[in-house]
Write a protein that holds these residues in place. Structure first.
Motif, PDB file in Angstrom:
ATOM      1  N   GLN A   1      22.818 -52.298 -13.895  1.00 59.62           N
ATOM      2  CA  GLN A   1      21.854 -53.380 -13.685  1.00 59.62           C
ATOM      3  C   GLN A   1      22.488 -54.450 -12.810  1.00 59.62           C
ATOM      4  O   GLN A   1      23.722 -54.577 -12.720  1.00 59.62           O
ATOM      5  N   TYR A   2      21.620 -55.195 -12.145  1.00 58.71           N
ATOM      6  CA  TYR A   2      22.079 -56.275 -11.284  1.00 58.71           C
ATOM      7  C   TYR A   2      22.405 -57.499 -12.134  1.00 58.71           C
ATOM      8  O   TYR A   2      21.796 -57.747 -13.172  1.00 58.71           O
ATOM      9  N   ALA A   3      23.374 -58.269 -11.662  1.00 53.76           N
ATOM     10  CA  ALA A   3      23.892 -59.383 -12.452  1.00 53.76           C
ATOM     11  C   ALA A   3      22.896 -60.528 -12.574  1.00 53.76           C
ATOM     12  O   ALA A   3      22.862 -61.223 -13.587  1.00 53.76           O
ATOM     13  N   ARG A   4      22.074 -60.725 -11.551  1.00 53.43           N
ATOM     14  CA  ARG A   4      21.190 -61.891 -11.514  1.00 53.43           C
ATOM     15  C   ARG A   4      19.833 -61.546 -12.140  1.00 53.43           C
ATOM     16  O   ARG A   4      19.185 -60.589 -11.714  1.00 53.43           O
ATOM     17  N   PRO A   5      19.362 -62.281 -13.118  1.00 52.14           N
ATOM     18  CA  PRO A   5      18.104 -61.927 -13.795  1.00 52.14           C
ATOM     19  C   PRO A   5      16.884 -62.337 -12.988  1.00 52.14           C
ATOM     20  O   PRO A   5      16.947 -63.184 -12.089  1.00 52.14           O
TER      21      PRO A   5
ATOM     22  N   ASN B   1      16.853 -71.741 -17.950  1.00 51.55           N
ATOM     23  CA  ASN B   1      18.206 -72.024 -18.419  1.00 51.55           C
ATOM     24  C   ASN B   1      18.628 -71.075 -19.532  1.00 51.55           C
ATOM     25  O   ASN B   1      19.813 -70.723 -19.652  1.00 51.55           O
ATOM     26  N   VAL B   2      17.672 -70.633 -20.354  1.00 55.11           N
ATOM     27  CA  VAL B   2      17.974 -69.634 -21.375  1.00 55.11           C
ATOM     28  C   VAL B   2      18.361 -68.313 -20.703  1.00 55.11           C
ATOM     29  O   VAL B   2      19.321 -67.642 -21.130  1.00 55.11           O
ATOM     30  N   CYS B   3      17.645 -67.920 -19.655  1.00 55.80           N
ATOM     31  CA  CYS B   3      17.994 -66.698 -18.909  1.00 55.80           C
ATOM     32  C   CYS B   3      19.423 -66.790 -18.380  1.00 55.80           C
ATOM     33  O   CYS B   3      20.193 -65.813 -18.458  1.00 55.80           O
ATOM     34  N   ARG B   4      19.782 -67.929 -17.849  1.00 47.84           N
ATOM     35  CA  ARG B   4      21.121 -68.112 -17.312  1.00 47.84           C
ATOM     36  C   ARG B   4      22.164 -68.015 -18.414  1.00 47.84           C
ATOM     37  O   ARG B   4      23.235 -67.408 -18.243  1.00 47.84           O
TER      38      ARG B   4
END
Length: 560
Positions: free
Chosen positions: A213-217, A279-282
């Motif tokens: 998976q890619y690092a950035r959501p 911010n929760v995703c981060r």
């Protein structure tokens, strides 16, 4: 600008009603006022009326003698049955109806009505002419055949369907069998978990479906007008599963269905909620940046958030933005918008504030009248004249799963269409900060639909030009919803692509290249390039601070 269109027919904006009509509403008194104005004009100009009546009478005389001077549109499915062209009685009835349509248009076009009044008259008579179509009567050849084939049972079933809709569906024919689907059973079934909840939203994190998976959501911001699972319909149509299978860490916002207690939730409230979810995703993924995707009103909310972050010098938290059928430039010219005067807008604001919310059923009714032949009269024939149950169609089930809008957000959207604030710097203030989209230098990918009656494609194109940063625009050959739900494998799907944006949408279209297939793979390549490095898939959802709660699709989506 070149005056010759690109390959195929030139897509045109919605002729009559659009999302502005749904937000502002359409009052019966305005339609009656237009009808009175047209009637008065007819009485004041009897020679003009007599001229067109004589012309119509002349055409009807030719029709009675068997001439067929008119042909219905090839895309008009109401008259596909061979009886309309081969049976002398039906053929004459159809020709009389088409002659009436043509001459009412000519009467209005050649009248001395003011341009705005003429546009309103065309709008009204289009609705009336669609309603009195001979295909809507019991003499429809399909209905006659079904009556004989069923031994009269089709009529009995049709009457039962009509009575049930009068009691339970505000008098409109049902578009879908409500028993065929259930959220969590055969819709919105992608595995995941709610990892965060506040008053306005639940944040769903989906389980990965790829080895890496890619690092950035990617955070998806759905429209507040509908529920989120347009992105997660049946598995074959699930955009969410397409993202997951291609390595994207996917988070989804599920909006709470507001009630009168939440009347004060405005655009700023939703922007703050999305910022909190981002911010929760981060925090969960450990990524400093997030990719955003917004659809329709969700795209407006997403743009306002980026303008807010830019004003706070925190825009670096956003890596890219995908806009799906989203209006940022609210200048839409249509006859329906001519009814949205100051009095109408203020009345709409007062009404929703008194009730606390704008009921989703009111919005759904206006959306249905945007395409009455497809969304009303088609089901009138199927449900009442043929006595059949409406089909099981996942998109229409979602479309009928109505939500409400809080009064403050409704007022903000009315002001958005009235003032077009994002078209100039600092025209809109959100969370105490002025918004300037030209300073939002985030890479963006935008999609519009050539047949979109809700957010016309040229207005979506102009919206793209308001943004800073590197911009891409794709024009799908679909309507509002089908432009989003565009999985690979549809042989009829194609889109226009042109990476050189012009100030004129028609010039962009002329120079564009038609590409067969879905736009999803094109977008996937674009978003993967902005999603960071690939790594081994982490199957665990949430983290210590944001542990998994309810399984997807969560609890907010179930609220009626």
């Amino acid at each position: 600008m070149k005056d010759k269109p690109a390959k195929g027919s030139v897509p045109v904006p919605a002729t009559y009603m659009n999302v502005q009509s749904a937000i502002s509403g359409l009052r019966g008194r305005d339609l009656f006022s237009t009808l009175r104005s047209v009637s008065r004009h007819g009485l004041r100009h009897p020679l003009h009326t007599a001229k067109h009546m004589l012309a119509l009478g002349n055409q009807l005389g030719k029709v009675l003698l068997g001439e067929t001077p008119y042909q219905p549109s090839p895309r008009d499915n109401r008259f596909k049955d061979p009886a309309w062209s081969q049976n002398p009685l039906y053929s004459r009835g159809l020709q009389a109806y088409l002659a009436w349509q043509k001459h009412t248009r000519l009467w209005i076009d050649e009248s001395q009505l003011a341009p705005d009044d003429r546009a309103r008259a065309h709008f009204l008579f289009t609705l009336l002419n669609d309603a009195v179509s001979p295909s809507n009567s019991l003499l429809n050849p399909l209905a006659v055949k079904e009556l004989f084939n069923s031994g009269g049972l089709s009529l009995v079933r049709g009457i039962n369907h009509l009575l049930d809709d009068l009691r339970h569906n505000d008098g409109l024919p049902r578009q879908v069998n409500p028993q065929a689907f259930e959220v969590g059973r055969n819709l919105a079934t992608t595995p995941g978990s709610v990892v965060f909840r506040n008053e306005l939203l639940e944040l769903i994190q989906y389980k990965p479906m790829s080895e890496k998976q890619y690092a950035r959501p990617l955070l998806v911001v759905p429209p507040q007008i509908n529920k989120f699972y347009i992105f997660d319909l049946s598995p074959a149509n699930s955009f969410v599963q397409y993202m997951l299978k291609n390595g994207l860490q996917t988070f989804m916002i599920s909006w709470r269905n507001p009630d009168p207690r939440h009347r004060e939730w405005g655009l700023s409230s939703y922007v703050e909620a999305v910022e909190e979810a981002m911010n929760v995703c981060r925090a969960i993924t450990g990524s400093r940046e997030v990719n955003l995707m917004g659809a329709c009103a969700g795209g407006l909310t997403m743009a306002a958030l980026q303008g807010h972050l830019q004003a706070k010098r925190q825009l670096r938290r956003v890596s890219s933005a995908t806009y799906l059928v989203s209006l940022l430039d609210s200048q839409i010219d249509s006859p329906a918008s001519l009814f949205a005067d100051e009095q109408t807008l203020e009345a709409a604001k007062r009404r929703s504030y008194q009730q606390g919310v704008l009921d989703g059923r009111e919005i759904a009714r206006v959306f249905a009248w945007m395409r009455p032949n497809d969304l009303i009269w088609n089901y009138w024939v199927n449900n009442y004249l043929l006595g059949k149950a409406p089909p099981a169609f996942d998109i229409l089930y979602w479309n009928n799963d109505n939500t409400r809008l809080p009064a403050a957000l409704h007022g903000d959207l009315l002001d958005f269409f009235k003032h077009n604030p994002l078209a100039h710097a600092a025209g809109l203030e959100v969370c105490g900060t002025p918004i300037d989209l030209q300073k939002v230098n985030v890479d963006s990918f935008s999609v519009a639909g050539s047949n979109d009656h809700i957010t016309p494609w040229d207005a979506v194109y102009r919206s793209v030009l308001l943004l800073g940063g590197d911009k891409r625009f794709i024009l799908a050959n679909s309507g509002h919803v089908q432009s989003i739900i565009n999985p690979p494998g549809n042989p009829k799907a194609h889109y226009v692509d042109n990476q050189r944006l012009s100030s004129d949408p028609r010039a962009w279209l002329y120079d564009g290249k038609q590409v067969d297939g879905s736009w999803w793979p094109q977008w996937l390549e674009w978003i993967q390039a902005r999603s960071g490095a690939q790594r081994e898939t982490l199957m665990a959802l949430g983290n210590q601070n944001y542990p998994p709660m309810d399984p997807a699709p969560g609890s907010y989506v179930q609220a009626r």
